[in-house]
Design an enzyme around this catalytic site. Sequence first.
Site, PDB file in Angstrom:
ATOM      1  N   LYS A  18       0.963  -1.295  -0.233  1.00 41.95           N
ATOM      2  CA  LYS A  18       0.200  -0.260   0.004  1.00 41.95           C
ATOM      3  C   LYS A  18       1.018   1.261  -0.150  1.00 41.95           C
ATOM      4  CE  LYS A  18      -2.435  -1.123   3.636  1.00 41.95           C
ATOM      5  NZ  LYS A  18      -1.444  -2.509   3.909  1.00 41.95           N
ATOM      6  N   ARG A  91     -10.082   0.234   7.920  1.00 49.72           N
ATOM      7  CA  ARG A  91      -9.587  -0.886   8.409  1.00 49.72           C
ATOM      8  C   ARG A  91     -10.537  -2.092   9.120  1.00 49.72           C
ATOM      9  NH1 ARG A  91      -4.035  -0.056   8.831  1.00 49.72           N
ATOM     10  NH2 ARG A  91      -3.027  -1.826   8.866  1.00 49.72           N
ATOM     11  N   ARG A 125      12.500  -4.994   5.066  1.00 49.47           N
ATOM     12  CA  ARG A 125      11.736  -4.004   5.105  1.00 49.47           C
ATOM     13  C   ARG A 125      12.285  -2.913   6.389  1.00 49.47           C
ATOM     14  NH1 ARG A 125       5.801  -2.181   5.583  1.00 49.47           N
ATOM     15  NH2 ARG A 125       5.439  -3.807   7.386  1.00 49.47           N
ATOM     16  N   ARG A 158      10.522  -2.342  11.807  1.00 50.24           N
ATOM     17  CA  ARG A 158       9.625  -1.880  12.792  1.00 50.24           C
ATOM     18  C   ARG A 158       9.296  -2.867  13.279  1.00 50.24           C
ATOM     19  NH1 ARG A 158       4.544  -0.788   8.561  1.00 50.24           N
ATOM     20  NH2 ARG A 158       3.221  -1.587   9.545  1.00 50.24           N
ATOM     21  N   ARG A 169      -1.098  -9.846  12.981  1.00 44.80           N
ATOM     22  CA  ARG A 169      -1.343  -9.003  11.628  1.00 44.80           C
ATOM     23  C   ARG A 169      -2.725  -9.344  10.695  1.00 44.80           C
ATOM     24  NH1 ARG A 169       3.788  -5.830  10.686  1.00 44.80           N
ATOM     25  NH2 ARG A 169       2.402  -4.683   9.115  1.00 44.80           N
TER      26      ARG A 169
HETATM   27  P1  G5P Z   1      -0.458  -0.409   8.895  1.00 43.38           P
HETATM   28  O1  G5P Z   1       0.918   0.896   8.625  1.00 43.38           O
HETATM   29  O2  G5P Z   1      -1.363   0.452   8.101  1.00 43.38           O
HETATM   30  P2  G5P Z   1      -0.025  -2.712   7.228  1.00 43.38           P
HETATM   31  O3  G5P Z   1       0.418  -3.758   8.099  1.00 43.38           O
HETATM   32  O4  G5P Z   1      -1.444  -2.125   7.258  1.00 43.38           O
HETATM   33  O5  G5P Z   1       0.414  -1.297   8.433  1.00 43.38           O
HETATM   34  P3  G5P Z   1       2.218  -2.088   6.160  1.00 43.38           P
HETATM   35  O6  G5P Z   1       2.836  -2.690   6.677  1.00 43.38           O
HETATM   36  O7  G5P Z   1       2.902  -0.647   6.436  1.00 43.38           O
HETATM   37  O8  G5P Z   1       1.103  -2.498   6.415  1.00 43.38           O
HETATM   38  P4  G5P Z   1       2.009  -1.887   3.342  1.00 43.38           P
HETATM   39  O9  G5P Z   1       1.758  -0.182   3.438  1.00 43.38           O
HETATM   40  O10 G5P Z   1       0.674  -2.627   2.341  1.00 43.38           O
HETATM   41  O11 G5P Z   1       2.140  -2.701   4.858  1.00 43.38           O
HETATM   42  O12 G5P Z   1       2.989  -2.049   2.076  1.00 43.38           O
HETATM   43  P5  G5P Z   1       4.639  -2.062   1.884  1.00 43.38           P
HETATM   44  O13 G5P Z   1       5.130  -1.189   2.825  1.00 43.38           O
HETATM   45  O14 G5P Z   1       4.443  -0.354   0.851  1.00 43.38           O
HETATM   46  O15 G5P Z   1       5.403  -2.474   1.454  1.00 43.38           O
HETATM   47  C1  G5P Z   1       6.144  -3.588   1.914  1.00 43.38           C
HETATM   48  C2  G5P Z   1       7.793  -3.698   2.026  1.00 43.38           C
HETATM   49  O16 G5P Z   1       7.892  -4.713   0.980  1.00 43.38           O
HETATM   50  C3  G5P Z   1       8.902  -2.832   1.955  1.00 43.38           C
HETATM   51  O17 G5P Z   1       9.398  -3.244   2.610  1.00 43.38           O
HETATM   52  C4  G5P Z   1       8.755  -3.078   0.600  1.00 43.38           C
HETATM   53  O18 G5P Z   1       9.574  -2.011   0.026  1.00 43.38           O
HETATM   54  C5  G5P Z   1       8.652  -3.934   0.202  1.00 43.38           C
HETATM   55  N1  G5P Z   1       7.868  -4.519  -1.409  1.00 43.38           N
HETATM   56  C6  G5P Z   1       7.076  -3.597  -1.923  1.00 43.38           C
HETATM   57  N2  G5P Z   1       6.926  -3.821  -3.260  1.00 43.38           N
HETATM   58  C7  G5P Z   1       7.424  -5.223  -2.975  1.00 43.38           C
HETATM   59  C8  G5P Z   1       8.218  -5.732  -4.777  1.00 43.38           C
HETATM   60  O19 G5P Z   1       7.733  -5.631  -5.226  1.00 43.38           O
HETATM   61  N3  G5P Z   1       8.759  -7.071  -4.421  1.00 43.38           N
HETATM   62  C9  G5P Z   1       9.595  -7.411  -3.234  1.00 43.38           C
HETATM   63  N4  G5P Z   1      10.999  -7.781  -3.236  1.00 43.38           N
HETATM   64  N5  G5P Z   1       9.048  -6.115  -1.813  1.00 43.38           N
HETATM   65  C10 G5P Z   1       8.452  -5.081  -2.613  1.00 43.38           C
HETATM   66  O20 G5P Z   1      -0.655   0.093  10.254  1.00 43.38           O
HETATM   67  C11 G5P Z   1      -0.182  -1.077  11.052  1.00 43.38           C
HETATM   68  C12 G5P Z   1      -0.527  -0.915  13.027  1.00 43.38           C
HETATM   69  O21 G5P Z   1      -1.364   0.673  12.857  1.00 43.38           O
HETATM   70  C13 G5P Z   1      -2.432   0.017  13.316  1.00 43.38           C
HETATM   71  C14 G5P Z   1      -2.506  -1.352  13.776  1.00 43.38           C
HETATM   72  O22 G5P Z   1      -1.730  -1.968  14.872  1.00 43.38           O
HETATM   73  C15 G5P Z   1      -1.855  -2.034  12.362  1.00 43.38           C
HETATM   74  O23 G5P Z   1      -0.974  -2.912  12.398  1.00 43.38           O
HETATM   75  N6  G5P Z   1      -3.446   0.918  12.790  1.00 43.38           N
HETATM   76  C16 G5P Z   1      -4.885   1.206  12.913  1.00 43.38           C
HETATM   77  N7  G5P Z   1      -5.453   0.381  13.872  1.00 43.38           N
HETATM   78  C17 G5P Z   1      -6.953   0.820  13.408  1.00 43.38           C
HETATM   79  N8  G5P Z   1      -7.525   1.459  12.443  1.00 43.38           N
HETATM   80  C18 G5P Z   1      -6.867   1.984  11.909  1.00 43.38           C
HETATM   81  N9  G5P Z   1      -7.028   2.364  10.733  1.00 43.38           N
HETATM   82  C19 G5P Z   1      -5.534   1.687  11.483  1.00 43.38           C
HETATM   83  N10 G5P Z   1      -4.331   2.190  10.986  1.00 43.38           N
HETATM   84  C20 G5P Z   1      -3.105   1.284  11.520  1.00 43.38           C
HETATM   85 MG    MG Z   2       2.154   1.205   5.055  1.00 46.01          MG
END
Ligand code: G5P
Ligand code: MG
Length: 220
Positions: A18, A91, A125, A158, A169
């Site tokens: 995302k 979410r 990451r 993280r 998660r």
């Molecule tokens: P977050 O921060 O919103 P998540 O779990 O939804 O956390 P996250 O972990 O931030 O999502 P993302 O943004 O979907 O992941 O993914 P990203 O960071 O872009 O990519 C992940 C990794 O893969 C990175 O290292 C990237 O470089 C790599 N990558 C991407 N594409 C590729 C690819 O094609 N190949 C490879 N090899 N690598 C790739 O929320 C965190 C916590 O906050 C709370 C909750 O506790 C949650 O767990 N929270 C909420 N709680 C309640 N309600 C809400 N609305 C909340 N929002 C946050």
């Molecule tokens: Mg994110």
Amino acid sequence: MATKLFKSVILGAPASGKGTISSRIVKTFNLEHISSGDKLRQHIQNNTPIGIKAQEYIKQGQLVPDNVMIQFITEEINKVRPVWLLDGFPRTVAQAKALWDVHNLDVALNLVVPFPVIIERVKGRWVHLPSGRVYNEGFNSPKIPGKDDVTGEPLIQREDDKPEVVQKRLEQYEKLTRPVIEFYREKGILKEFAGNTSDEIWPKVLDCLATYIPLHITSK
Ligand code: G5P
Ligand code: MG
């Protein structure tokens, strides 16, 4: 240049890309990006009341309570131009309903990436906390290991990327967030993008969004 309203959300499992896809979207279309997770991590680092409250949930892989998140994100939305992309919110169905009651959304983008791919990715990451810039060893490695490309500041891993927390998660995602996809499907605004890599997904997202917003239509 006239500013047009555009309101959107990006959904997807933890680490589905995302943040990665959002950064390409905001660069291309000049949208405001509100990442709930990035904002919460900044509050945690600054030891604010909301940061202190959220930290307890985040480190266990639990969701922060709906009432806290709805108020928090509503305030963030009110600070920016009405051309935004929300990342990580809503979410839960309760959050989705609260948002729907107040804002006419144009589109909900959903990234569909297999869980085994996600679990591999999380291990590599690295994050620059103040900006939310995200790196991955081998995919978009920082130019200097452990340092942010733009500021040279240190990158961190993280706390909630530990394997046992990632598992939690993913469980929370299945139980609480998957119904949000159905919510938007029923509203008729869901667009889904499947793939194993962000490079595979990005051109499809770009084509889709270009039908809604001409490139760079919005001005700062
Ligand atoms: P977050 O921060 O919103 P998540 O779990 O939804 O956390 P996250 O972990 O931030 O999502 P993302 O943004 O979907 O992941 O993914 P990203 O960071 O872009 O990519 C992940 C990794 O893969 C990175 O290292 C990237 O470089 C790599 N990558 C991407 N594409 C590729 C690819 O094609 N190949 C490879 N090899 N690598 C790739 O929320 C965190 C916590 O906050 C709370 C909750 O506790 C949650 O767990 N929270 C909420 N709680 C309640 N309600 C809400 N609305 C909340 N929002 C946050
Ligand atoms: Mg994110």
